[in-house]
Scaffold this active site. Structure first.
Site, PDB file in Angstrom:
ATOM      1  N   TYR A  56      30.205 -39.761 -31.971  1.00 24.57           N
ATOM      2  CA  TYR A  56      29.205 -39.179 -30.832  1.00 24.57           C
ATOM      3  C   TYR A  56      27.878 -39.064 -31.387  1.00 24.57           C
ATOM      4  CZ  TYR A  56      33.086 -35.245 -28.681  1.00 24.57           C
ATOM      5  OH  TYR A  56      34.326 -35.064 -28.651  1.00 24.57           O
TER       6      TYR A  56
ATOM      7  N   HIS B 288      30.361 -28.252 -21.161  1.00 24.07           N
ATOM      8  CA  HIS B 288      30.886 -29.004 -22.075  1.00 24.07           C
ATOM      9  C   HIS B 288      30.181 -29.138 -23.078  1.00 24.07           C
ATOM     10  CE1 HIS B 288      34.615 -30.317 -19.047  1.00 24.07           C
ATOM     11  NE2 HIS B 288      34.503 -29.361 -19.412  1.00 24.07           N
TER      12      HIS B 288
ATOM     13  N   GLY C 122      30.476 -37.493  -9.001  1.00 26.28           N
ATOM     14  CA  GLY C 122      30.844 -38.280  -9.997  1.00 26.28           C
ATOM     15  C   GLY C 122      31.674 -37.419 -10.605  1.00 26.28           C
ATOM     16  N   THR C 123      32.390 -37.519 -10.358  1.00 27.74           N
ATOM     17  CA  THR C 123      33.571 -36.782 -11.455  1.00 27.74           C
ATOM     18  C   THR C 123      35.836 -36.292 -10.305  1.00 27.74           C
ATOM     19  OG1 THR C 123      34.451 -34.487 -12.581  1.00 27.74           O
ATOM     20  CG2 THR C 123      33.644 -34.039 -10.212  1.00 27.74           C
TER      21      THR C 123
ATOM     22  N   GLN D 158      29.234 -31.263 -15.874  1.00 25.23           N
ATOM     23  CA  GLN D 158      30.284 -31.148 -17.185  1.00 25.23           C
ATOM     24  C   GLN D 158      29.455 -32.544 -17.767  1.00 25.23           C
ATOM     25  OE1 GLN D 158      34.857 -31.467 -15.284  1.00 25.23           O
ATOM     26  NE2 GLN D 158      32.633 -32.229 -13.391  1.00 25.23           N
ATOM     27  N   ASN D 159      28.384 -32.556 -17.314  1.00 27.13           N
ATOM     28  CA  ASN D 159      28.298 -34.023 -19.037  1.00 27.13           C
ATOM     29  C   ASN D 159      27.454 -33.334 -19.743  1.00 27.13           C
ATOM     30  OD1 ASN D 159      28.525 -36.038 -16.639  1.00 27.13           O
ATOM     31  ND2 ASN D 159      27.155 -36.085 -16.409  1.00 27.13           N
ATOM     32  N   VAL D 160      27.768 -34.423 -21.220  1.00 24.63           N
ATOM     33  CA  VAL D 160      27.177 -33.764 -22.457  1.00 24.63           C
ATOM     34  C   VAL D 160      25.758 -34.559 -22.676  1.00 24.63           C
ATOM     35  CG1 VAL D 160      29.832 -32.883 -23.896  1.00 24.63           C
ATOM     36  CG2 VAL D 160      28.193 -35.726 -23.569  1.00 24.63           C
ATOM     37  N   ASP D 161      25.569 -35.674 -21.439  1.00 22.96           N
ATOM     38  CA  ASP D 161      24.153 -36.237 -22.320  1.00 22.96           C
ATOM     39  C   ASP D 161      22.825 -35.335 -21.293  1.00 22.96           C
ATOM     40  OD1 ASP D 161      23.327 -37.007 -19.080  1.00 22.96           O
ATOM     41  OD2 ASP D 161      25.660 -37.855 -18.947  1.00 22.96           O
TER      42      ASP D 161
ATOM     43  N   ARG E 221      27.564 -41.848 -29.068  1.00 23.88           N
ATOM     44  CA  ARG E 221      27.213 -41.738 -27.780  1.00 23.88           C
ATOM     45  C   ARG E 221      25.932 -41.385 -27.944  1.00 23.88           C
ATOM     46  NH1 ARG E 221      31.696 -37.489 -25.450  1.00 23.88           N
ATOM     47  NH2 ARG E 221      31.221 -38.512 -24.011  1.00 23.88           N
TER      48      ARG E 221
HETATM   49  P1  OAD Z   1      35.611 -38.911 -15.005  1.00 22.88           P
HETATM   50  O1  OAD Z   1      35.495 -40.127 -15.843  1.00 22.88           O
HETATM   51  O2  OAD Z   1      37.746 -38.109 -15.172  1.00 22.88           O
HETATM   52  O3  OAD Z   1      35.401 -39.805 -13.430  1.00 22.88           O
HETATM   53  C1  OAD Z   1      34.622 -40.088 -13.228  1.00 22.88           C
HETATM   54  C2  OAD Z   1      34.010 -40.103 -11.765  1.00 22.88           C
HETATM   55  O4  OAD Z   1      33.092 -40.529 -11.305  1.00 22.88           O
HETATM   56  C3  OAD Z   1      35.520 -41.138 -10.876  1.00 22.88           C
HETATM   57  O5  OAD Z   1      35.984 -40.498  -9.761  1.00 22.88           O
HETATM   58  C4  OAD Z   1      34.775 -42.555 -10.759  1.00 22.88           C
HETATM   59  O6  OAD Z   1      35.540 -42.482  -9.092  1.00 22.88           O
HETATM   60  C5  OAD Z   1      33.161 -41.905 -10.203  1.00 22.88           C
HETATM   61  N1  OAD Z   1      32.283 -42.375 -11.091  1.00 22.88           N
HETATM   62  C6  OAD Z   1      32.353 -43.266 -11.165  1.00 22.88           C
HETATM   63  N2  OAD Z   1      31.094 -43.927 -11.084  1.00 22.88           N
HETATM   64  C7  OAD Z   1      30.754 -43.865  -9.796  1.00 22.88           C
HETATM   65  C8  OAD Z   1      29.223 -44.031  -9.893  1.00 22.88           C
HETATM   66  N3  OAD Z   1      27.972 -45.163  -9.873  1.00 22.88           N
HETATM   67  N4  OAD Z   1      28.977 -42.635  -8.770  1.00 22.88           N
HETATM   68  C9  OAD Z   1      29.449 -42.049  -7.941  1.00 22.88           C
HETATM   69  N5  OAD Z   1      30.367 -41.911  -8.907  1.00 22.88           N
HETATM   70  C10 OAD Z   1      30.890 -42.082 -10.028  1.00 22.88           C
HETATM   71  O7  OAD Z   1      34.911 -37.972 -15.988  1.00 22.88           O
HETATM   72  P2  OAD Z   1      34.791 -36.774 -14.930  1.00 22.88           P
HETATM   73  O8  OAD Z   1      35.277 -35.999 -14.502  1.00 22.88           O
HETATM   74  O9  OAD Z   1      33.040 -36.009 -15.610  1.00 22.88           O
HETATM   75  O10 OAD Z   1      35.135 -33.415 -21.150  1.00 22.88           O
HETATM   76  O11 OAD Z   1      35.661 -35.766 -16.994  1.00 22.88           O
HETATM   77  C11 OAD Z   1      35.629 -34.554 -16.860  1.00 22.88           C
HETATM   78  C12 OAD Z   1      35.187 -34.396 -17.944  1.00 22.88           C
HETATM   79  O12 OAD Z   1      36.690 -35.538 -19.151  1.00 22.88           O
HETATM   80  C13 OAD Z   1      34.467 -34.029 -19.074  1.00 22.88           C
HETATM   81  O13 OAD Z   1      33.280 -33.362 -18.963  1.00 22.88           O
HETATM   82  C14 OAD Z   1      35.498 -35.234 -20.303  1.00 22.88           C
HETATM   83  C15 OAD Z   1      36.249 -35.525 -20.033  1.00 22.88           C
HETATM   84  O14 OAD Z   1      37.225 -34.957 -20.609  1.00 22.88           O
HETATM   85  C16 OAD Z   1      35.253 -33.201 -21.909  1.00 22.88           C
HETATM   86  O15 OAD Z   1      35.078 -34.287 -23.117  1.00 22.88           O
HETATM   87  C17 OAD Z   1      35.486 -31.925 -22.244  1.00 22.88           C
END
Ligand code: OAD
Length: 226
Positions: free
Chosen positions: A54, A105, A171-172, A87-90, A57
């Site tokens: 962390y 998160h 972005g998720t 869901q972002n920690v940033d 990061r």
């Molecule tokens: P992921 O890494 O699972 O998914 C990221 C998503 O963003 C994917 O669907 C990509 O296609 C999309 N993506 C990539 N680049 C992009 C861009 N430039 N613009 C838009 N979309 C883009 O990340 P999260 O869904 O945020 O939790 O992950 C969810 C949780 O999993 C996080 O909060 C974290 C992780 O484990 C914890 O740490 C508790």
């Protein structure tokens, strides 16, 4: 007319700022085991490894800036009520100027007591080292939610989504629950948009805007400002 816009964001919105996602080709979980760095068991077994992960990061986060997507969302507040459930920690939404940000998160730029989770401290320019203690004398840990821990601000986030006129998911991968399930709470009348370069399966009722956050968000929000 002033509407309620709820944004549900994930790591992809910060990708164009230079922060890695979790599950992409260079994603954090491709190079690190979740079980080694993001669980209470990891913390009990090897706190130094967890802190190093962390701290690294956080140092990267300090070097990057909000991108056009974060900035456009902040600007939208002049026209609509905007709530960002992230869901972002940033802290890039906040640094862009967004005021209504709900972190599910946790927050990388804060530390908290490992004994009492309500004792939370802003880190500023500091990192967390072994031996850094809260006011009760217990080790400080990152203020982030690890696997197996409860999501923060659930009720608040769900209430906002349940009242949204517009819901923008960006972005998720929608693969981590319970957070990913919150978007199903939007009522039928809610307009729903999902922004991503690719999708495996589009959730019910969503319009897919194919592309990156920085490409798609500014023109979409511009059309909502008129
Ligand atoms: P992921 O890494 O699972 O998914 C990221 C998503 O963003 C994917 O669907 C990509 O296609 C999309 N993506 C990539 N680049 C992009 C861009 N430039 N613009 C838009 N979309 C883009 O990340 P999260 O869904 O945020 O939790 O992950 C969810 C949780 O999993 C996080 O909060 C974290 C992780 O484990 C914890 O740490 C508790």
């Amino acid at each position: 007319m002033r509407e309620k816009v709820v944004v549900f964001s994930g790591a992809g919105i910060s990708a164009e700022s230079g922060l890695p996602t979790f599950r992409g080709a260079d994603g954090l979980w491709r190079n690190h085991s979740v079980y080694d760095v993001a669980t209470p068991e990891a913390w009990a077994r090897d706190p130094q490894l967890v802190l190093d992960f962390y701290n690294e990061r956080r140092q990267l986060l300090r070097r990057v800036q909000p991108n056009a997507a974060h900035r456009a969302l902040a600007a939208l507040e002049q026209y609509h009520e905007v709530v960002i459930v992230t869901q972002n920690v940033d802290d890039l939404h906040e640094r862009a100027g967004s005021r209504g940000v709900i972190h599910l998160h946790g927050e990388l730029m804060k530390a908290r007591s490992s004994e009492r989770e309500t004792l939370v401290y802003p880190l500023g320019e500091r990192d967390i080292q072994l031996g850094d203690l809260c006011e009760l004398g217990s080790q400080l840990r990152p203020h982030v939610v690890w696997f197996g821990e409860s999501v923060h601000n659930t009720d608040q986030a769900c209430n906002h989504i349940a009242q949204a006129d517009k819901l923008l998911v960006v972005g998720t991968s929608l693969s981590v629950y319970p957070a990913a399930g919150f978007i199903t709470l939007a009522p039928d009348k809610t307009e729903r948009y999902l922004i991503a370069p690719e999708v495996d399966s589009l959730p019910d009722g969503f319009v897919w805007l194919k592309g990156t956050a920085a490409e798609q968000i500014p023109p979409l929000l511009q059309s909502w400002m008129n």
